[in-house]
Design an enzyme around this catalytic site. Structure first.
Site, PDB file in Angstrom:
ATOM      1  CE  LYS A  83       4.410   7.424  -0.108  1.00 29.04           C
ATOM      2  NZ  LYS A  83       3.318   6.703  -0.764  1.00 29.04           N
TER       3      LYS A  83
HETATM    4  O1  G3P Z   1       0.094   6.658  -1.516  1.00 28.31           O
HETATM    5  C1  G3P Z   1      -0.556   7.109  -0.397  1.00 28.31           C
HETATM    6  C2  G3P Z   1      -1.963   7.640  -0.536  1.00 28.31           C
HETATM    7  O2  G3P Z   1      -2.218   8.122  -1.802  1.00 28.31           O
HETATM    8  C3  G3P Z   1      -3.014   6.789   0.106  1.00 28.31           C
HETATM    9  O3  G3P Z   1      -4.327   7.026  -0.337  1.00 28.31           O
HETATM   10  O4  G3P Z   1      -6.728   6.477  -0.479  1.00 28.31           O
HETATM   11  O5  G3P Z   1      -5.248   5.122   1.038  1.00 28.31           O
HETATM   12  O6  G3P Z   1      -5.862   7.459   1.619  1.00 28.31           O
HETATM   13  P1  G3P Z   1      -5.603   6.476   0.491  1.00 28.31           P
END
Ligand code: G3P
Length: 215
Positions: A83
């Protein structure tokens, strides 16, 4: 549409995997920090649980550093997807990883032109962060729609991985749009399964079953 779990928690990954619906896993430094294990150890353990792509994020922000870290992560297991942050140094590294056969997931995408450049660099996945766009007053799913359309227009191989999913509505819209993958936190995976009429219907069946004569 493939369903990945967005998590660094081995217990919830195990539980979601047991439900049979999980095609892969995404992690990020924030999620792994919650899991409390060193990154390599956590990623190796996740790869033992789920037989599918497992995204592990580099921390370097220069091309050489990203390549060094990414190659180390890729050695952990053949299913590891490196990633990489959506910055110029990241795209340089993605191009080299692609030539080496190392799969990549470019993270923190917030616009269609960013996504177009990522596909040109040869990334395996692009991760638009829909919830964070909504948080900032935009429409995250509109971005997914744009990316899917642009990739189709030019036959890019890069897969759209809808990330930062916060609700079943995001998930359904991603599937309708034709996103290849949605990565979903465990709490939202549980919501995907729930419907009040299912619970009411099951309770009624179990109640009525008591009236069936035994024999
Ligand atoms: O893996 C990255 C992403 O899905 C993060 O989600 O909820 O922290 O914006 P969030």
């Amino acid at each position: 549409m493939q369903l990945f779990i967005d998590s660094g928690d081995l217990d919830e990954i195990r539980e979601a995997q047991a439900m049979g619906a999980i095609d892969g896993v995404t992690t990020n430094p924030s999620l792994l920090a919650k899991g409390g294990r060193p990154t390599r150890q956590a990623i190796a353990a996740i790869c033992e649980i789920v037989d599918g792509p497992v995204s592990a994020e580099v921390l370097a922000i220069d091309c050489e550093g990203i390549l060094r870290e990414g190659r180390e992560l890729a050695k952990i297991h053949p299913n590891v997807v490196v990633k990489v942050p959506l910055i110029a140094e990241g795209l340089k590294a993605v191009k080299i990883f692609a030539s080496e056969g190392i799969h990549t997931n470019v993270t923190l995408c917030f616009s269609a032109p960013q996504a177009l450049l990522v596909a040109k660099a040869g990334a395996t996945y692009i991760s638009p962060f829909v919830g964070r766009i909504d948080d900032a007053g935009g429409d995250g799913m509109e971005l997914v729609q744009q990316i899917v359309e642009i990739y189709r227009n030019y036959d890019f191989d890069t897969q759209v991985l809808t990330a930062s999913v916060r609700s079943p509505v995001h998930f359904t819209r991603a599937a309708l749009i034709g996103s290849h993958v949605a990565t979903v936190p465990f709490a939202v995976i549980k919501q995907l399964l729930k419907h009040p009429l299912t619970d009411i219907g099951l309770a009624k069946f179990l109640e009525d079953a008591k009236k069936i004569p035994q024999g």
